[in-house]
Design an enzyme around this catalytic site. Sequence first.
Site, PDB file in Angstrom:
ATOM      1  N   ASN A  42     -18.479  13.227   6.002  1.00  0.00           N
ATOM      2  CA  ASN A  42     -19.026  14.209   5.456  1.00  0.00           C
ATOM      3  C   ASN A  42     -18.890  14.984   5.032  1.00  0.00           C
ATOM      4  O   ASN A  42     -18.183  15.680   6.023  1.00  0.00           O
ATOM      5  CB  ASN A  42     -20.965  14.176   5.634  1.00  0.00           C
ATOM      6  CG  ASN A  42     -21.138  14.402   7.115  1.00  0.00           C
ATOM      7  OD1 ASN A  42     -20.723  14.152   7.703  1.00  0.00           O
ATOM      8  ND2 ASN A  42     -22.047  15.719   7.288  1.00  0.00           N
ATOM      9  N   ILE A  43     -18.461  16.056   4.223  1.00  0.00           N
ATOM     10  CA  ILE A  43     -18.015  17.186   3.370  1.00  0.00           C
ATOM     11  C   ILE A  43     -19.417  17.805   2.725  1.00  0.00           C
ATOM     12  O   ILE A  43     -19.489  17.257   1.249  1.00  0.00           O
ATOM     13  CB  ILE A  43     -16.449  16.979   2.872  1.00  0.00           C
ATOM     14  CG1 ILE A  43     -15.742  16.516   3.379  1.00  0.00           C
ATOM     15  CG2 ILE A  43     -15.996  18.486   1.709  1.00  0.00           C
ATOM     16  CD1 ILE A  43     -14.989  15.924   2.463  1.00  0.00           C
ATOM     17  N   GLU A  44     -19.716  19.490   3.386  1.00  0.00           N
ATOM     18  CA  GLU A  44     -20.409  19.075   2.932  1.00  0.00           C
ATOM     19  C   GLU A  44     -20.096  20.788   1.424  1.00  0.00           C
ATOM     20  O   GLU A  44     -19.587  21.209   1.865  1.00  0.00           O
ATOM     21  CB  GLU A  44     -21.828  20.046   3.287  1.00  0.00           C
ATOM     22  CG  GLU A  44     -22.875  19.089   4.304  1.00  0.00           C
ATOM     23  CD  GLU A  44     -23.770  19.449   4.720  1.00  0.00           C
ATOM     24  OE1 GLU A  44     -24.373  18.821   5.881  1.00  0.00           O
ATOM     25  OE2 GLU A  44     -23.354  20.851   5.723  1.00  0.00           O
ATOM     26  N   CYS A  53     -21.159  12.101   1.036  1.00  0.00           N
ATOM     27  CA  CYS A  53     -21.379  11.301   2.152  1.00  0.00           C
ATOM     28  C   CYS A  53     -19.394  10.743   3.072  1.00  0.00           C
ATOM     29  O   CYS A  53     -19.262  10.247   2.419  1.00  0.00           O
ATOM     30  CB  CYS A  53     -22.040  10.343   2.360  1.00  0.00           C
ATOM     31  SG  CYS A  53     -23.613  11.051   1.365  1.00  0.00           S
ATOM     32  N   GLU A  55     -19.470   7.734   4.018  1.00  0.00           N
ATOM     33  CA  GLU A  55     -19.384   6.666   3.890  1.00  0.00           C
ATOM     34  C   GLU A  55     -18.286   6.333   2.225  1.00  0.00           C
ATOM     35  O   GLU A  55     -17.850   5.799   2.089  1.00  0.00           O
ATOM     36  CB  GLU A  55     -20.069   6.137   3.829  1.00  0.00           C
ATOM     37  CG  GLU A  55     -20.846   5.672   4.591  1.00  0.00           C
ATOM     38  CD  GLU A  55     -22.115   6.806   4.691  1.00  0.00           C
ATOM     39  OE1 GLU A  55     -21.720   7.799   4.725  1.00  0.00           O
ATOM     40  OE2 GLU A  55     -23.438   6.033   5.281  1.00  0.00           O
ATOM     41  N   CYS A  90     -26.749   6.548   2.401  1.00  0.00           N
ATOM     42  CA  CYS A  90     -28.396   6.531   1.554  1.00  0.00           C
ATOM     43  C   CYS A  90     -27.602   5.695   0.657  1.00  0.00           C
ATOM     44  O   CYS A  90     -27.072   5.030   0.720  1.00  0.00           O
ATOM     45  CB  CYS A  90     -27.650   8.185   1.019  1.00  0.00           C
ATOM     46  SG  CYS A  90     -26.661   8.376   0.393  1.00  0.00           S
ATOM     47  N   CYS A  93     -24.849   6.444  -1.576  1.00  0.00           N
ATOM     48  CA  CYS A  93     -23.520   5.250  -0.484  1.00  0.00           C
ATOM     49  C   CYS A  93     -24.017   3.764  -0.857  1.00  0.00           C
ATOM     50  O   CYS A  93     -23.226   2.880  -1.386  1.00  0.00           O
ATOM     51  CB  CYS A  93     -23.439   5.872   1.219  1.00  0.00           C
ATOM     52  SG  CYS A  93     -22.661   7.383   1.126  1.00  0.00           S
TER      53      CYS A  93
END
Length: 131
Positions: A42-44, A53, A55, A90, A93
């Site tokens: 994940n890369i916020e 996300c 995935e 989620c 995804c």
Amino acid sequence: MNNKELIELAASAAKNSYSPYSHFRVGAALLCDDGSVYLGCNIENSAYSATVCAERTAIFKAISDGKRGFQKIAVVGGEDGLLEKQCAPCGVCLQVMSEHCDASNFVVLLADNEGIHEYTLGEMLPYAFKK
């Protein structure tokens, strides 16, 4: 590649997570039909809607390399212990998976302290939006 190896790769991918806001690291390992594996984390972003996300990172990396057939994905995540509890994909995804994977054959692997749990995409998203 067995399920345990795929879960371990997902856990290693989570180490690359950029999650300064949630502190919730997620890693994914996508197994393609040809045996290749794509990792994602994940890369916020401070504008949360721009966050990607793990995935989707793995799936988009594979697709951008020309891959079109997928067997399974392992997903792990958490703040402290990555395998403390299951970290389910989620809805976004799952919808992306439904666009590129067969609902009855594509497997989603989740792990926790009890072990590795296996679900079909169809079980996780029984009413996927399809055109």
